[in-house]
Scaffold this active site. Structure first.
Site, mmCIF file in Angstrom:
data_model
loop_
_atom_site.group_PDB
_atom_site.id
_atom_site.type_symbol
_atom_site.label_atom_id
_atom_site.label_comp_id
_atom_site.label_asym_id
_atom_site.label_seq_id
_atom_site.Cartn_x
_atom_site.Cartn_y
_atom_site.Cartn_z
ATOM 1 N N GLU A 151 3.727 -0.675 0.565
ATOM 2 C CA GLU A 151 2.565 -1.414 1.079
ATOM 3 C C GLU A 151 2.698 -2.930 1.011
ATOM 4 O OE1 GLU A 151 -1.252 -0.035 -0.246
ATOM 5 O OE2 GLU A 151 -0.841 2.031 0.339
ATOM 6 N N GLU A 252 1.337 9.198 -0.295
ATOM 7 C CA GLU A 252 0.095 9.289 -1.080
ATOM 8 C C GLU A 252 -0.908 9.993 -0.175
ATOM 9 O OE1 GLU A 252 -1.379 5.364 -2.145
ATOM 10 O OE2 GLU A 252 0.406 4.885 -3.331
#
Ligand code: NAG
Ligand code: NAG
Length: 463
Positions: A151, A252
């Site tokens: 990210e 995730e």
């Protein structure tokens, strides 16, 4: 002697149960049985994301938690940060014995690509750190792969960091190629940004084979409660990525807007509807932390209490029948098209070369990275003095060349000195130039050069 111990311990594991995982087309395969491999895992960061702790160093904690991983029926965990100077051999063996692979992020709070100053944070000391992490783990057959970053692109205005992340992927692949006995996949774990997630996937799989990632992880929280394949938008993702030529998985998942979480997405993820594109995923996350995504509560004295989420996940996983054969996987390997520059959405010039490796770091490819510095190593976010000196010299040379010859510069070209602030500011046409924030020489971490040179040249003498 201190450094010999982990090496001996690692090499004494001769009868590992698990075979290395490899990549063919857009899927993972067991490298010995050639059977397709689907990730059934959890994200494992007891202590939360703000506190740095390596969960693979404490054998009692590993034993405790692996019993729950087995009970859930998992075959993989993801760990976000490790101390690369620690001895992980016992926990890695316990995981292997339990049939569990590790997906490992190589970054730490002190060593990562910094969104605010990507050019400075991509430096020789940083690469020494992540290469040493590769060395620490490359010998374990149950290491599934590495994430080069997580990210880093977390918004529409941080896309100019992408070339640096891609440079890190390229460098890790080169290091593995020269320093590891086997192929180890290198990937990126992306935030789910609706406007540019597809750009991210395509960008990291475009260009030369040397710089394309080997696996793409999506952090995806779009299935909340008892959603469905179409309501969640999973159907659109399968459609969008149906031609993608690298393995994709959910790095995730597990939206917590509706609790307890029923985990009905498990049925969809491992169904033939999705397995032509996705190779399973990792539930966020094992332990309950401040952000309330846990499957279990860990009390102060280390006791475990299962939440309803745990039981729901366990029964959903038990119900699932893994698809057989290739399950729709594709063997195509062609590169994606580099996405076009789009202001405010994807600010990366598709024609600009990615930053070249800092000059001094290329020695690691032939000599190895040397001793892992662990948590005592330098904070590499602000740069490496040696690189800055190199870049200054290159900038001066470029300036001299400019004043002596009036020949126009090639647009978008980068100098050989790599991810240099100097080179980036010279190529003002490149998107990277806009994010170089400070003049050279600011906030230099002085001891890095000394630490590094003793690392590169000293490690062999110590051994
Ligand atoms: C490393 O430096 C960066 C940039 O100054 C800072 O944000 C970060 O907190 C530092 N990390 C640690 C562990 O000190
Ligand atoms: C991106 O925009 C957000 C607000 O939307 C802001 O908080 C953040 O600082 C910006 N980041 C950069 C690198 O400009």
């Amino acid at each position: 002697m201190k450094f010999l111990l982990p090496l001996l311990a690692a090499s004494s594991i001769v009868s590992a149960a698990l075979n290395p995982i490899t990549v063919k087309g857009n899927a993972f395969y067991d490298s010995k049985t050639n059977k397709r491999f689907f990730i059934k895992g959890v994200d494992y960061l007891p202590g939360g994301s703000s506190d740095f702790s390596d969960p693979l160093l404490n054998v009692d904690i590993c034993k405790r938690d692996i019993a729950y991983f087995k009970d859930l029926g998992l075959n993989a965990i993801r760990v976000y940060s490790v101390d690369n100077a620690g001895d992980h051999s016992e926990c890695m063996k316990l995981l292997d014995d339990a049939g569990i692979y590790l997906i490992l992020d190589v970054n730490t709070p002190k060593n990562s690509i910094n969104r605010a100053s990507p050019a400075y944070s991509y430096n020789t000391a940083y690469l020494q750190h992540i290469f040493a992490t590769i060395d620490t783990f490359k010998g374990y057959d149950n290491l599934l792969g590495f994430f080069a970053a997580n990210e880093v692109i977390n918004d529409e205005n941080t896309t100019a960091t992408a070339p640096y992340v891609k440079a890190v992927i390229r460098d890790m692949k080169a290091y593995i190629k020269s320093q590891s006995k086997r192929f180890i996949p290198v990937g990126y774990s992306a935030a789910d940004i609706s406007t540019n997630r597809q750009h991210q996937a395509e960008y990291f799989n475009c260009g030369s084979d040397e710089e394309r990632l080997d696996m793409f992880g999506m952090n995806d929280y779009s299935w909340c409660g008892k959603s469905s394949y179409s309501l969640s938008g999973y159907d659109k993702k399968v459609e969008t990525y149906s031609g993608y030529t690298k393995p994709m998985f959910l790095s995730e998942f597990g939206c917590n807007e509706i609790t307890p979480r029923p985990f009905t997405e498990i049925e969809a993820i491992y169904s033939e509807q999705m397995t032509s594109v996705f190779s399973g995923g990792l539930v966020y996350e094992y332990s309950e932390e401040d952000n309330k995504y846990g499957l279990v509560e860990i009390s102060k004295n280390g006791d475990i209490t299962k939440k309803t989420d745990y039981n729901n996940l366990k029964s959903e996983l038990a119900k699932v029948k893994m698809p057989s054969g290739d399950a729709g996987a594709s063997s195509k390997t062609d590169a994606s098209k580099c996405p076009a520059f789009e202001e405010g959405v994807w600010e990366v010039d598709p024609n600009a070369p990615i930053p070249s490796m800092p000059k001094r770091a290329s020695a690691f490819l032939t000599n190895g990275a040397g001793k892992p510095l662990g948590t005592n190593g330098p904070n590499t976010s602000y740069g490496d003095k040696g690189d800055i000196e190199d870049n200054k010299a290159a900038a001066e040379a470029a300036l001299t060349a400019k004043t002596t010859s009036r020949a126009p510069r090639a647009t978008g070209s980068n100098t050989a000195s790599g991810a240099s602030a100097a080179a980036a500011s010279e190529t003002s046409s490149s998107a990277a130039a806009a994010i170089v924030p400070a003049p050279m020489g600011v906030a230099v971490v002085a001891p890095i050069a000394i630490l590094l040179s003793s690392t590169v040249f000293g490690a062999f003498m110590v051994l």
